[in-house]
Design an enzyme around this catalytic site. Structure first.
Site, PDB file in Angstrom:
ATOM      1  N   GLY A  17      17.109  28.299 -30.869  1.00  0.00           N
ATOM      2  CA  GLY A  17      17.902  27.597 -31.873  1.00  0.00           C
ATOM      3  C   GLY A  17      19.120  28.392 -32.293  1.00  0.00           C
ATOM      4  CG  PHE A  18      22.639  28.096 -35.754  1.00  0.00           C
ATOM      5  CD1 PHE A  18      23.708  28.840 -35.295  1.00  0.00           C
ATOM      6  CD2 PHE A  18      22.525  27.879 -37.135  1.00  0.00           C
ATOM      7  CE1 PHE A  18      24.644  29.376 -36.184  1.00  0.00           C
ATOM      8  CE2 PHE A  18      23.452  28.394 -38.020  1.00  0.00           C
ATOM      9  CZ  PHE A  18      24.506  29.152 -37.540  1.00  0.00           C
ATOM     10  CG  LEU A  78      13.998  32.105 -37.497  1.00  0.00           C
ATOM     11  CD1 LEU A  78      13.180  33.339 -37.823  1.00  0.00           C
ATOM     12  CD2 LEU A  78      15.253  32.503 -36.732  1.00  0.00           C
ATOM     13  CB  THR A  97       6.853  22.226 -37.015  1.00  0.00           C
ATOM     14  OG1 THR A  97       6.713  21.523 -35.791  1.00  0.00           O
ATOM     15  CG2 THR A  97       7.670  23.479 -36.765  1.00  0.00           C
ATOM     16  CG  ASN A 104      -1.505  27.877 -34.983  1.00  0.00           C
ATOM     17  OD1 ASN A 104      -2.705  28.023 -35.145  1.00  0.00           O
ATOM     18  ND2 ASN A 104      -0.965  26.724 -34.613  1.00  0.00           N
ATOM     19  NE  ARG A 111      -4.609  37.564 -31.234  1.00  0.00           N
ATOM     20  CZ  ARG A 111      -3.801  38.124 -30.319  1.00  0.00           C
ATOM     21  NH1 ARG A 111      -4.132  39.262 -29.746  1.00  0.00           N
ATOM     22  NH2 ARG A 111      -2.668  37.528 -29.981  1.00  0.00           N
ATOM     23  CE1 TYR A 150      13.636  22.557 -42.623  1.00  0.00           C
ATOM     24  CE2 TYR A 150      14.621  22.530 -44.811  1.00  0.00           C
ATOM     25  CZ  TYR A 150      14.488  23.120 -43.567  1.00  0.00           C
ATOM     26  OH  TYR A 150      15.188  24.266 -43.277  1.00  0.00           O
ATOM     27  CB  THR A 180      23.242  29.963 -42.267  1.00  0.00           C
ATOM     28  OG1 THR A 180      22.666  30.603 -43.419  1.00  0.00           O
ATOM     29  CG2 THR A 180      23.826  31.022 -41.354  1.00  0.00           C
ATOM     30  NE  ARG A 191      21.978  22.530 -39.043  1.00  0.00           N
ATOM     31  CZ  ARG A 191      21.219  23.593 -38.771  1.00  0.00           C
ATOM     32  NH1 ARG A 191      20.778  24.350 -39.750  1.00  0.00           N
ATOM     33  NH2 ARG A 191      20.888  23.893 -37.535  1.00  0.00           N
TER      34      ARG A 191
HETATM   35  P1  NAD Z   1      17.620  25.025 -35.075  1.00  0.00           P
HETATM   36  O1  NAD Z   1      17.181  23.602 -35.050  1.00  0.00           O
HETATM   37  O2  NAD Z   1      18.865  25.384 -34.343  1.00  0.00           O
HETATM   38  O3  NAD Z   1      16.460  25.971 -34.549  1.00  0.00           O
HETATM   39  C1  NAD Z   1      15.101  25.695 -34.678  1.00  0.00           C
HETATM   40  C2  NAD Z   1      14.426  26.043 -33.369  1.00  0.00           C
HETATM   41  O4  NAD Z   1      13.018  25.843 -33.484  1.00  0.00           O
HETATM   42  C3  NAD Z   1      14.899  25.167 -32.209  1.00  0.00           C
HETATM   43  O5  NAD Z   1      15.203  25.967 -31.091  1.00  0.00           O
HETATM   44  C4  NAD Z   1      13.705  24.253 -31.943  1.00  0.00           C
HETATM   45  O6  NAD Z   1      13.646  23.809 -30.595  1.00  0.00           O
HETATM   46  C5  NAD Z   1      12.545  25.137 -32.339  1.00  0.00           C
HETATM   47  N1  NAD Z   1      11.339  24.418 -32.737  1.00  0.00           N
HETATM   48  C6  NAD Z   1      11.242  23.342 -33.555  1.00  0.00           C
HETATM   49  N2  NAD Z   1       9.952  22.986 -33.704  1.00  0.00           N
HETATM   50  C7  NAD Z   1       9.222  23.859 -32.965  1.00  0.00           C
HETATM   51  C8  NAD Z   1       7.835  24.014 -32.706  1.00  0.00           C
HETATM   52  N3  NAD Z   1       6.935  23.175 -33.249  1.00  0.00           N
HETATM   53  N4  NAD Z   1       7.433  25.018 -31.910  1.00  0.00           N
HETATM   54  C9  NAD Z   1       8.324  25.867 -31.329  1.00  0.00           C
HETATM   55  N5  NAD Z   1       9.656  25.756 -31.524  1.00  0.00           N
HETATM   56  C10 NAD Z   1      10.088  24.761 -32.339  1.00  0.00           C
HETATM   57  O7  NAD Z   1      17.746  25.455 -36.609  1.00  0.00           O
HETATM   58  P2  NAD Z   1      18.242  26.814 -37.271  1.00  0.00           P
HETATM   59  O8  NAD Z   1      19.381  26.486 -38.129  1.00  0.00           O
HETATM   60  O9  NAD Z   1      18.393  27.857 -36.248  1.00  0.00           O
HETATM   61  O10 NAD Z   1      17.017  27.147 -38.220  1.00  0.00           O
HETATM   62  C11 NAD Z   1      16.065  28.157 -37.904  1.00  0.00           C
HETATM   63  C12 NAD Z   1      15.114  28.327 -39.066  1.00  0.00           C
HETATM   64  O11 NAD Z   1      15.830  28.718 -40.237  1.00  0.00           O
HETATM   65  C13 NAD Z   1      14.339  27.067 -39.424  1.00  0.00           C
HETATM   66  O12 NAD Z   1      13.022  27.420 -39.764  1.00  0.00           O
HETATM   67  C14 NAD Z   1      15.063  26.549 -40.638  1.00  0.00           C
HETATM   68  O13 NAD Z   1      14.210  25.805 -41.475  1.00  0.00           O
HETATM   69  C15 NAD Z   1      15.529  27.830 -41.292  1.00  0.00           C
HETATM   70  N6  NAD Z   1      16.717  27.608 -42.138  1.00  0.00           N
HETATM   71  C16 NAD Z   1      17.949  27.421 -41.591  1.00  0.00           C
HETATM   72  C17 NAD Z   1      19.036  27.197 -42.408  1.00  0.00           C
HETATM   73  C18 NAD Z   1      20.433  27.011 -41.874  1.00  0.00           C
HETATM   74  O14 NAD Z   1      21.343  26.771 -42.652  1.00  0.00           O
HETATM   75  N7  NAD Z   1      20.681  27.135 -40.588  1.00  0.00           N
HETATM   76  C19 NAD Z   1      18.871  27.159 -43.803  1.00  0.00           C
HETATM   77  C20 NAD Z   1      17.596  27.321 -44.317  1.00  0.00           C
HETATM   78  C21 NAD Z   1      16.522  27.569 -43.479  1.00  0.00           C
HETATM   79  N1  UDP Z   2      -4.233  32.143 -34.024  1.00  0.00           N
HETATM   80  C1  UDP Z   2      -3.241  32.190 -33.072  1.00  0.00           C
HETATM   81  N2  UDP Z   2      -3.065  33.352 -32.369  1.00  0.00           N
HETATM   82  C2  UDP Z   2      -3.801  34.462 -32.599  1.00  0.00           C
HETATM   83  C3  UDP Z   2      -4.784  34.424 -33.606  1.00  0.00           C
HETATM   84  C4  UDP Z   2      -4.973  33.248 -34.311  1.00  0.00           C
HETATM   85  O1  UDP Z   2      -2.548  31.210 -32.829  1.00  0.00           O
HETATM   86  O2  UDP Z   2      -3.541  35.461 -31.942  1.00  0.00           O
HETATM   87  C5  UDP Z   2      -4.450  30.914 -34.782  1.00  0.00           C
HETATM   88  C6  UDP Z   2      -5.886  30.454 -34.724  1.00  0.00           C
HETATM   89  O3  UDP Z   2      -5.986  29.459 -33.737  1.00  0.00           O
HETATM   90  C7  UDP Z   2      -6.164  29.909 -36.097  1.00  0.00           C
HETATM   91  C8  UDP Z   2      -4.984  30.339 -36.952  1.00  0.00           C
HETATM   92  O4  UDP Z   2      -4.183  31.183 -36.139  1.00  0.00           O
HETATM   93  O5  UDP Z   2      -6.162  28.488 -36.077  1.00  0.00           O
HETATM   94  C9  UDP Z   2      -5.398  31.090 -38.176  1.00  0.00           C
HETATM   95  O6  UDP Z   2      -6.120  32.232 -37.780  1.00  0.00           O
HETATM   96  P1  UDP Z   2      -7.081  32.976 -38.801  1.00  0.00           P
HETATM   97  O7  UDP Z   2      -7.764  34.048 -38.038  1.00  0.00           O
HETATM   98  O8  UDP Z   2      -6.343  33.381 -39.995  1.00  0.00           O
HETATM   99  O9  UDP Z   2      -8.011  31.827 -39.296  1.00  0.00           O
HETATM  100  P2  UDP Z   2      -9.407  31.287 -38.803  1.00  0.00           P
HETATM  101  O10 UDP Z   2      -9.380  31.266 -37.303  1.00  0.00           O
HETATM  102  O11 UDP Z   2     -10.381  32.276 -39.361  1.00  0.00           O
HETATM  103  O12 UDP Z   2      -9.449  29.944 -39.417  1.00  0.00           O
HETATM  104  N1  UDP Z   3      27.372  15.844 -45.543  1.00  0.00           N
HETATM  105  C1  UDP Z   3      28.519  15.075 -45.530  1.00  0.00           C
HETATM  106  N2  UDP Z   3      28.972  14.611 -44.331  1.00  0.00           N
HETATM  107  C2  UDP Z   3      28.361  14.909 -43.153  1.00  0.00           C
HETATM  108  C3  UDP Z   3      27.200  15.707 -43.175  1.00  0.00           C
HETATM  109  C4  UDP Z   3      26.728  16.154 -44.400  1.00  0.00           C
HETATM  110  O1  UDP Z   3      29.116  14.793 -46.572  1.00  0.00           O
HETATM  111  O2  UDP Z   3      28.856  14.459 -42.106  1.00  0.00           O
HETATM  112  C5  UDP Z   3      26.900  16.365 -46.843  1.00  0.00           C
HETATM  113  C6  UDP Z   3      25.422  16.120 -47.146  1.00  0.00           C
HETATM  114  O3  UDP Z   3      25.253  14.856 -47.745  1.00  0.00           O
HETATM  115  C7  UDP Z   3      25.111  17.272 -48.075  1.00  0.00           C
HETATM  116  C8  UDP Z   3      25.999  18.407 -47.571  1.00  0.00           C
HETATM  117  O4  UDP Z   3      27.034  17.783 -46.811  1.00  0.00           O
HETATM  118  O5  UDP Z   3      25.495  16.969 -49.387  1.00  0.00           O
HETATM  119  C9  UDP Z   3      25.258  19.414 -46.695  1.00  0.00           C
HETATM  120  O6  UDP Z   3      24.590  18.705 -45.696  1.00  0.00           O
HETATM  121  P1  UDP Z   3      23.771  19.419 -44.529  1.00  0.00           P
HETATM  122  O7  UDP Z   3      23.069  18.331 -43.782  1.00  0.00           O
HETATM  123  O8  UDP Z   3      24.654  20.304 -43.753  1.00  0.00           O
HETATM  124  O9  UDP Z   3      22.732  20.374 -45.265  1.00  0.00           O
HETATM  125  P2  UDP Z   3      21.749  20.226 -46.525  1.00  0.00           P
HETATM  126  O10 UDP Z   3      21.915  18.874 -47.143  1.00  0.00           O
HETATM  127  O11 UDP Z   3      20.409  20.423 -45.961  1.00  0.00           O
HETATM  128  O12 UDP Z   3      22.206  21.290 -47.436  1.00  0.00           O
END
Ligand code: NAD
Ligand code: UDP
Ligand code: UDP
Length: 319
Positions: A17-18, A78, A97, A104, A111, A150, A180, A191
């Site tokens: 991702g970004f 992330l 997620t 997980n 672990r 979210y 960001t 965004r």
């Molecule tokens: P992004 O969408 O570019 O990156 C997210 C990445 O996660 C992608 O590569 C996507 O393919 C991967 N992904 C999504 N679901 C997944 C899953 N279930 N398993 C494995 N991979 C998965 O977004 P980003 O801007 O790079 O954001 C990264 C993190 O930072 C996110 O957790 C986001 O909530 C957090 N964040 C970002 C911002 C921002 O402004 N960019 C602000 C607040 C929080």
């Molecule tokens: N887990 C994982 N990778 C590891 C160890 C654990 O993905 O290397 C996952 C595991 O499947 C479990 C979750 O992490 O569902 C939480 O693990 P934890 O040991 O805290 O909880 P428990 O298995 O005792 O519920």
């Molecule tokens: N926004 C906008 N035009 C666009 C995209 C977003 O006016 O084309 C506005 C949106 O309504 C919000 C702000 O810009 O008020 C930031 O939106 P973004 O989706 O980037 O992030 P977040 O709302 O999660 O802060």
């Protein structure tokens, strides 16, 4: 940098991702062995072009909603779609997620005895009534609206992080990231910064949602990644949450005008309905990051926008 980088293995989820891809590049430069995990939902392998040329980078296609068996001494979690368009596309999976993903990755960290970082968000503050937002503010979040998958997913992930800390003595780091922007943002993820720049470069109408008086604070990606590294390298007592963002605050209309001005675009502003629960104001108080990490952003909006505009110009030319 305090991370003790002598070929420690770091797992980065959401690596394609970004933010993830910039973090991977930084960790490789610091001398880590980096495992990048991504399900490529919103990420793009092109973001990892530089990383894949490094023999210390290993990419795995995988999903944090499933258990994962890799070894790591540090984990940066992330993985999660981050733009409203993406995370509202399949809201149930967004919550899974955040929540199953956190469970997980926390299980994995338990672990392997890894220190684990969570990419949380300013969205935990919802539509904030306290301004600027400090970490001790509990937020004003609609639990049943379109953004809830979210916001509440990320809030529950924070809960899990702190319970694993209290219950299992895990070393955790929780960063609350404010908006960001920068190179490698997805051009179509909806965004505001990427939308406005792409629209301006194509001389198409700039879509302002609502009247454009809502505010955001925009942090350039390089500054944010520096904050990640400092937080991860800080003493174990500092679990967070720590706000990371740029305290400069702009209305969305101001951002649109700045982008038009900087691109020399002929685009005009058009007004569209404001999405539900769109926060009216957002600005981080970064006193904690400043005092504990010595961190503050160094790149102002004009400088960051110039680099981002350059990136999108090149991207559009290649397409
Ligand atoms: P992004 O969408 O570019 O990156 C997210 C990445 O996660 C992608 O590569 C996507 O393919 C991967 N992904 C999504 N679901 C997944 C899953 N279930 N398993 C494995 N991979 C998965 O977004 P980003 O801007 O790079 O954001 C990264 C993190 O930072 C996110 O957790 C986001 O909530 C957090 N964040 C970002 C911002 C921002 O402004 N960019 C602000 C607040 C929080
Ligand atoms: N887990 C994982 N990778 C590891 C160890 C654990 O993905 O290397 C996952 C595991 O499947 C479990 C979750 O992490 O569902 C939480 O693990 P934890 O040991 O805290 O909880 P428990 O298995 O005792 O519920
Ligand atoms: N926004 C906008 N035009 C666009 C995209 C977003 O006016 O084309 C506005 C949106 O309504 C919000 C702000 O810009 O008020 C930031 O939106 P973004 O989706 O980037 O992030 P977040 O709302 O999660 O802060």
């Amino acid at each position: 940098m305090g991370l003790g980088s002598t070929r420690k293995t770091v797992l980065v989820t959401g690596a394609a991702g970004f933010l993830g891809s910039h973090l991977v590049d930084r960790l490789l430069a610091e001398g880590f062995e980096v495992v990048g995990l991504d399900n490529l939902m919103t990420g793009d392998l092109a973001n990892l072009e530089q990383a894949t040329r490094d023999c210390h980078f290993h990419f795995e296609t995988g999903d944090v909603r499933n258990p994962l068996g890799v070894y790591a001494e540090l984990v940066f979690n992330l993985a999660c779609p981050a733009s409203p368009v993406h995370y509202q596309h399949d809201p149930v999976q967004t919550t899974k997620t955040s929540v199953h993903g956190a469970i997980n990755m926390l299980g994995l960290a338990k672990r392997t005895k890894a220190k684990i970082f969570q990419a949380s968000t300013s969205e935990v503050y919802g539509d904030p009534e306290v301004h600027p937002q400090t970490e001790d503010y509990w937020g004003h979040v609609n639990p049943i609206g379109r953004r809830s998958c979210y916001d509440e997913g990320k809030r529950c992930a924070e809960t899990l992080f702190f319970d694993y800390r209290r219950q299992h003595n895990l070393r955790i780091k929780v960063a609350r990231i404010f908006n960001t922007y920068g190179p490698r943002m997805h051009p179509n993820d909806g965004r505001v910064v990427s939308n406005f720049i792409v629209q301006a470069l194509k001389n198409e109408p700039i879509t302002i949602y609502g009247d454009g008086s809502q505010t955001r604070s925009f942090c350039f990606v390089e500054d944010l990644i520096e904050g990640f590294v400092r937080l991860m390298g800080s003493p174990d007592e500092l679990a967070g949450p720590v706000n990371l963002g740029n305290p400069g605050e702009f209305t969305i209309k101001e951002l649109a005008e700045k982008v038009i001005d900087m691109t020399g675009s002929t685009s005009k502003l058009t007004y569209e309905p404001l999405p539900t629960d769109d926060p009216t104001q957002r600005r981080p108080n970064i006193t904690l990051a400043h005092s504990q990490l010595g961190w503050e952003p160094t790149i102002n909006l004009e400088a960051g926008l110039a680099m981002t505009i350059g990136y999108f110009e090149e991207l559009l030319r290649r397409r």
